[in-house]
Design a protein around this motif. Structure first.
Motif, PDB file in Angstrom:
ATOM      1  N   MET A   1      35.082  98.231 -36.788  1.00 19.58           N
ATOM      2  CA  MET A   1      33.949  99.107 -37.003  1.00 19.58           C
ATOM      3  C   MET A   1      33.461  98.999 -38.451  1.00 19.58           C
ATOM      4  SD  MET A   1      33.733 103.271 -36.900  1.00 19.58           S
ATOM      5  CE  MET A   1      33.724 103.471 -35.153  1.00 19.58           C
ATOM      6  N   PHE A   2      34.385  99.077 -39.402  1.00 22.77           N
ATOM      7  CA  PHE A   2      34.028  98.986 -40.810  1.00 22.77           C
ATOM      8  C   PHE A   2      33.289  97.681 -41.102  1.00 22.77           C
ATOM      9  CE2 PHE A   2      35.304  97.278 -45.008  1.00 22.77           C
ATOM     10  CZ  PHE A   2      34.654  98.181 -45.824  1.00 22.77           C
ATOM     11  N   ALA A   3      33.865  96.576 -40.663  1.00 21.77           N
ATOM     12  CA  ALA A   3      33.274  95.260 -40.947  1.00 21.77           C
ATOM     13  C   ALA A   3      31.897  95.120 -40.325  1.00 21.77           C
ATOM     14  CB  ALA A   3      34.198  94.158 -40.425  1.00 21.77           C
ATOM     15  N   GLU A   4      31.742  95.591 -39.109  1.00 27.05           N
ATOM     16  CA  GLU A   4      30.462  95.474 -38.407  1.00 27.05           C
ATOM     17  C   GLU A   4      29.363  96.273 -39.105  1.00 27.05           C
ATOM     18  OE1 GLU A   4      28.572  96.815 -34.138  1.00 27.05           O
ATOM     19  OE2 GLU A   4      30.680  96.250 -34.201  1.00 27.05           O
ATOM     20  N   ILE A   5      29.642  97.522 -39.434  1.00 22.04           N
ATOM     21  CA  ILE A   5      28.631  98.365 -40.080  1.00 22.04           C
ATOM     22  C   ILE A   5      28.324  97.852 -41.488  1.00 22.04           C
ATOM     23  CG2 ILE A   5      28.103 100.693 -40.920  1.00 22.04           C
ATOM     24  CD1 ILE A   5      29.861 101.752 -38.590  1.00 22.04           C
ATOM     25  N   LEU A   6      29.362  97.427 -42.216  1.00 23.11           N
ATOM     26  CA  LEU A   6      29.149  96.902 -43.565  1.00 23.11           C
ATOM     27  C   LEU A   6      28.274  95.650 -43.530  1.00 23.11           C
ATOM     28  CD1 LEU A   6      29.861  97.329 -46.555  1.00 23.11           C
ATOM     29  CD2 LEU A   6      31.834  95.821 -46.191  1.00 23.11           C
ATOM     30  N   ALA A   7      28.537  94.746 -42.600  1.00 22.24           N
ATOM     31  CA  ALA A   7      27.745  93.511 -42.485  1.00 22.24           C
ATOM     32  C   ALA A   7      26.302  93.803 -42.076  1.00 22.24           C
ATOM     33  CB  ALA A   7      28.399  92.554 -41.500  1.00 22.24           C
ATOM     34  N   GLN A   8      26.085  94.812 -41.242  1.00 15.65           N
ATOM     35  CA  GLN A   8      24.716  95.187 -40.864  1.00 15.65           C
ATOM     36  C   GLN A   8      23.973  95.768 -42.058  1.00 15.65           C
ATOM     37  OE1 GLN A   8      25.213  97.901 -37.588  1.00 15.65           O
ATOM     38  NE2 GLN A   8      25.637  96.286 -36.119  1.00 15.65           N
ATOM     39  N   ALA A   9      24.663  96.577 -42.848  1.00 18.24           N
ATOM     40  CA  ALA A   9      24.018  97.236 -43.990  1.00 18.24           C
ATOM     41  C   ALA A   9      23.822  96.290 -45.169  1.00 18.24           C
ATOM     42  CB  ALA A   9      24.851  98.443 -44.426  1.00 18.24           C
ATOM     43  N   LEU A  10      24.703  95.304 -45.298  1.00 21.30           N
ATOM     44  CA  LEU A  10      24.657  94.377 -46.430  1.00 21.30           C
ATOM     45  C   LEU A  10      25.007  92.976 -45.914  1.00 21.30           C
ATOM     46  CD1 LEU A  10      24.301  94.265 -49.541  1.00 21.30           C
ATOM     47  CD2 LEU A  10      26.768  94.643 -49.717  1.00 21.30           C
ATOM     48  N   PRO A  11      24.041  92.286 -45.301  1.00 21.26           N
ATOM     49  CA  PRO A  11      24.329  90.994 -44.657  1.00 21.26           C
ATOM     50  C   PRO A  11      25.012  89.971 -45.562  1.00 21.26           C
ATOM     51  CG  PRO A  11      22.153  91.750 -44.038  1.00 21.26           C
ATOM     52  CD  PRO A  11      22.651  92.686 -45.111  1.00 21.26           C
ATOM     53  N   GLY A  12      24.706  89.952 -46.845  1.00 24.37           N
ATOM     54  CA  GLY A  12      25.313  88.989 -47.757  1.00 24.37           C
ATOM     55  C   GLY A  12      26.804  89.166 -47.941  1.00 24.37           C
ATOM     56  N   ILE A  13      27.352  90.284 -47.504  1.00 26.65           N
ATOM     57  CA  ILE A  13      28.777  90.564 -47.672  1.00 26.65           C
ATOM     58  C   ILE A  13      29.639  89.577 -46.894  1.00 26.65           C
ATOM     59  CG2 ILE A  13      29.110  92.211 -45.772  1.00 26.65           C
ATOM     60  CD1 ILE A  13      30.436  92.836 -49.267  1.00 26.65           C
ATOM     61  N   VAL A  14      29.091  88.963 -45.855  1.00 26.36           N
ATOM     62  CA  VAL A  14      29.891  88.050 -45.033  1.00 26.36           C
ATOM     63  C   VAL A  14      30.327  86.807 -45.799  1.00 26.36           C
ATOM     64  CG1 VAL A  14      28.883  88.876 -42.866  1.00 26.36           C
ATOM     65  CG2 VAL A  14      27.901  86.874 -44.011  1.00 26.36           C
ATOM     66  N   HIS A  15      29.755  86.568 -46.957  1.00 22.51           N
ATOM     67  CA  HIS A  15      30.135  85.424 -47.782  1.00 22.51           C
ATOM     68  C   HIS A  15      31.120  85.823 -48.888  1.00 22.51           C
ATOM     69  CE1 HIS A  15      27.131  83.104 -45.726  1.00 22.51           C
ATOM     70  NE2 HIS A  15      26.235  84.033 -46.009  1.00 22.51           N
ATOM     71  N   HIS A  16      31.695  87.004 -48.762  1.00 21.37           N
ATOM     72  CA  HIS A  16      32.619  87.519 -49.770  1.00 21.37           C
ATOM     73  C   HIS A  16      33.893  88.004 -49.088  1.00 21.37           C
ATOM     74  CE1 HIS A  16      29.629  87.469 -53.033  1.00 21.37           C
ATOM     75  NE2 HIS A  16      28.780  87.590 -52.015  1.00 21.37           N
ATOM     76  N   ARG A  17      34.958  88.038 -49.858  1.00 16.41           N
ATOM     77  CA  ARG A  17      36.232  88.531 -49.342  1.00 16.41           C
ATOM     78  C   ARG A  17      36.270  90.051 -49.489  1.00 16.41           C
ATOM     79  NH1 ARG A  17      41.166  87.351 -47.739  1.00 16.41           N
ATOM     80  NH2 ARG A  17      42.950  88.497 -48.537  1.00 16.41           N
ATOM     81  N   VAL A  18      36.434  90.725 -48.371  1.00 14.53           N
ATOM     82  CA  VAL A  18      36.476  92.186 -48.337  1.00 14.53           C
ATOM     83  C   VAL A  18      37.832  92.605 -47.775  1.00 14.53           C
ATOM     84  CG1 VAL A  18      35.435  94.275 -47.399  1.00 14.53           C
ATOM     85  CG2 VAL A  18      33.981  92.321 -47.985  1.00 14.53           C
ATOM     86  N   VAL A  19      38.511  93.486 -48.507  1.00 16.97           N
ATOM     87  CA  VAL A  19      39.805  93.987 -48.057  1.00 16.97           C
ATOM     88  C   VAL A  19      39.709  95.511 -47.953  1.00 16.97           C
ATOM     89  CG1 VAL A  19      42.275  94.171 -48.552  1.00 16.97           C
ATOM     90  CG2 VAL A  19      41.024  92.088 -49.192  1.00 16.97           C
ATOM     91  N   LEU A  20      39.843  96.019 -46.745  1.00 19.87           N
ATOM     92  CA  LEU A  20      39.815  97.461 -46.498  1.00 19.87           C
ATOM     93  C   LEU A  20      41.199  98.036 -46.775  1.00 19.87           C
ATOM     94  CD1 LEU A  20      38.358  99.977 -45.391  1.00 19.87           C
ATOM     95  CD2 LEU A  20      39.081  99.261 -43.107  1.00 19.87           C
ATOM     96  N   LYS A  21      41.256  99.052 -47.639  1.00 20.06           N
ATOM     97  CA  LYS A  21      42.537  99.645 -48.005  1.00 20.06           C
ATOM     98  C   LYS A  21      42.719 101.050 -47.454  1.00 20.06           C
ATOM     99  CE  LYS A  21      43.310  96.844 -51.986  1.00 20.06           C
ATOM    100  NZ  LYS A  21      44.238  96.750 -53.061  1.00 20.06           N
ATOM    101  N   ARG A  22      41.627 101.785 -47.331  1.00 21.32           N
ATOM    102  CA  ARG A  22      41.711 103.149 -46.804  1.00 21.32           C
ATOM    103  C   ARG A  22      40.433 103.461 -46.060  1.00 21.32           C
ATOM    104  NH1 ARG A  22      42.522 108.979 -49.942  1.00 21.32           N
ATOM    105  NH2 ARG A  22      42.665 110.184 -48.024  1.00 21.32           N
ATOM    106  N   PHE A  23      40.588 104.034 -44.881  1.00 19.81           N
ATOM    107  CA  PHE A  23      39.463 104.443 -44.050  1.00 19.81           C
ATOM    108  C   PHE A  23      39.945 105.656 -43.265  1.00 19.81           C
ATOM    109  CE2 PHE A  23      35.878 104.750 -41.703  1.00 19.81           C
ATOM    110  CZ  PHE A  23      35.657 103.904 -40.604  1.00 19.81           C
ATOM    111  N   ASP A  24      39.819 106.837 -43.863  1.00 14.75           N
ATOM    112  CA  ASP A  24      40.302 108.082 -43.264  1.00 14.75           C
ATOM    113  C   ASP A  24      39.128 109.006 -42.989  1.00 14.75           C
ATOM    114  OD1 ASP A  24      42.951 107.250 -43.534  1.00 14.75           O
ATOM    115  OD2 ASP A  24      43.184 108.206 -45.491  1.00 14.75           O
ATOM    116  N   VAL A  25      39.160 109.626 -41.838  1.00 12.27           N
ATOM    117  CA  VAL A  25      38.103 110.557 -41.445  1.00 12.27           C
ATOM    118  C   VAL A  25      38.762 111.871 -41.039  1.00 12.27           C
ATOM    119  CG1 VAL A  25      36.181 110.962 -39.867  1.00 12.27           C
ATOM    120  CG2 VAL A  25      36.694 108.627 -40.628  1.00 12.27           C
ATOM    121  N   TYR A  26      38.264 112.974 -41.639  1.00 12.48           N
ATOM    122  CA  TYR A  26      38.806 114.300 -41.364  1.00 12.48           C
ATOM    123  C   TYR A  26      37.676 115.213 -40.893  1.00 12.48           C
ATOM    124  CZ  TYR A  26      42.583 112.525 -44.284  1.00 12.48           C
ATOM    125  OH  TYR A  26      43.579 111.766 -44.813  1.00 12.48           O
TER     126      TYR A  26
END
Length: 176
Positions: A1-26
């Motif tokens: 979900m994170f990767a999909e929404i991030l790539a839609q919002a910022l298409p150029g991100i797919v050419h960069h290394r992205v490491v998700l460390k925390r994704f918490d929803v309360y």
């Protein structure tokens, strides 16, 4: 979900290394249950300025902004609140807590924490998405995905991309 929404919002991100460390929803509905002695709900009037209590707290809060319907805070541990601000939820646990003065009376809140790196550059965000829980059927079920999407889109708007990384196209989650 994170990767999909991030790539839609910022298409150029797919050419960069992205490491998700925390994704918490309360989902925090405590403000709705807190009442003052005269029966008014604790909270601030949002009006034309969402989150005025943290934006105008007298500190240097350039990291606080409004994106669509959320209060988006970059580097949330660095943001200064008024000394008399009332924290609601898990006090300083960096989980679902928020400040009552940042939220309109009668609203519930979805608090999202998001930490990731883009080409080893750290990004940390917290967001507050407020909504009227009884305004429509399934309000809570709609609020949570809305909060997630808007938080990731808001975070994407703050990312500064340089040239492509080493050719790696990856979005990965760190365990632990």
């Amino acid at each position: 979900m994170f990767a999909e929404i991030l790539a839609q919002a910022l298409p150029g991100i797919v050419h960069h290394r992205v490491v998700l460390k925390r994704f918490d929803v309360y989902f925090n509905k405590r403000t709705n249950t807190l009442k003052t002695a005269n029966g008014a709900i604790i909270g601030g009037i949002i009006g034309g300025v969402v989150g005025a209590a943290i934006i105008n707290s007298g500190g240097d809060n350039d990291n606080v902004s409004v994106f669509k319907k959320i209060i988006l805070i970059r580097n949330p541990l660095d943001v200064k609140h008024s000394p008399d601000a009332h924290q609601v939820g898990c006090d300083n646990a960096h989980e679902g807590e928020y400040y009552a003065s940042d939220i309109a009376p009668g609203n519930d809140v979805v608090v999202t924490w998001l930490t990731f790196e883009v080409d080893s550059e750290p990004y940390r965000f917290e967001s507050y998405y407020q909504f009227k829980p009884h305004s429509e059927k399934n309000a809570v079920q709609r609020a949570i995905p809305n909060a997630i999407r808007m938080t990731i889109e808001g975070a994407a708007s703050k990312i500064k991309l340089g040239g492509p990384s080493d050719g790696v196209t990856a979005v990965t989650a760190k365990k632990g």
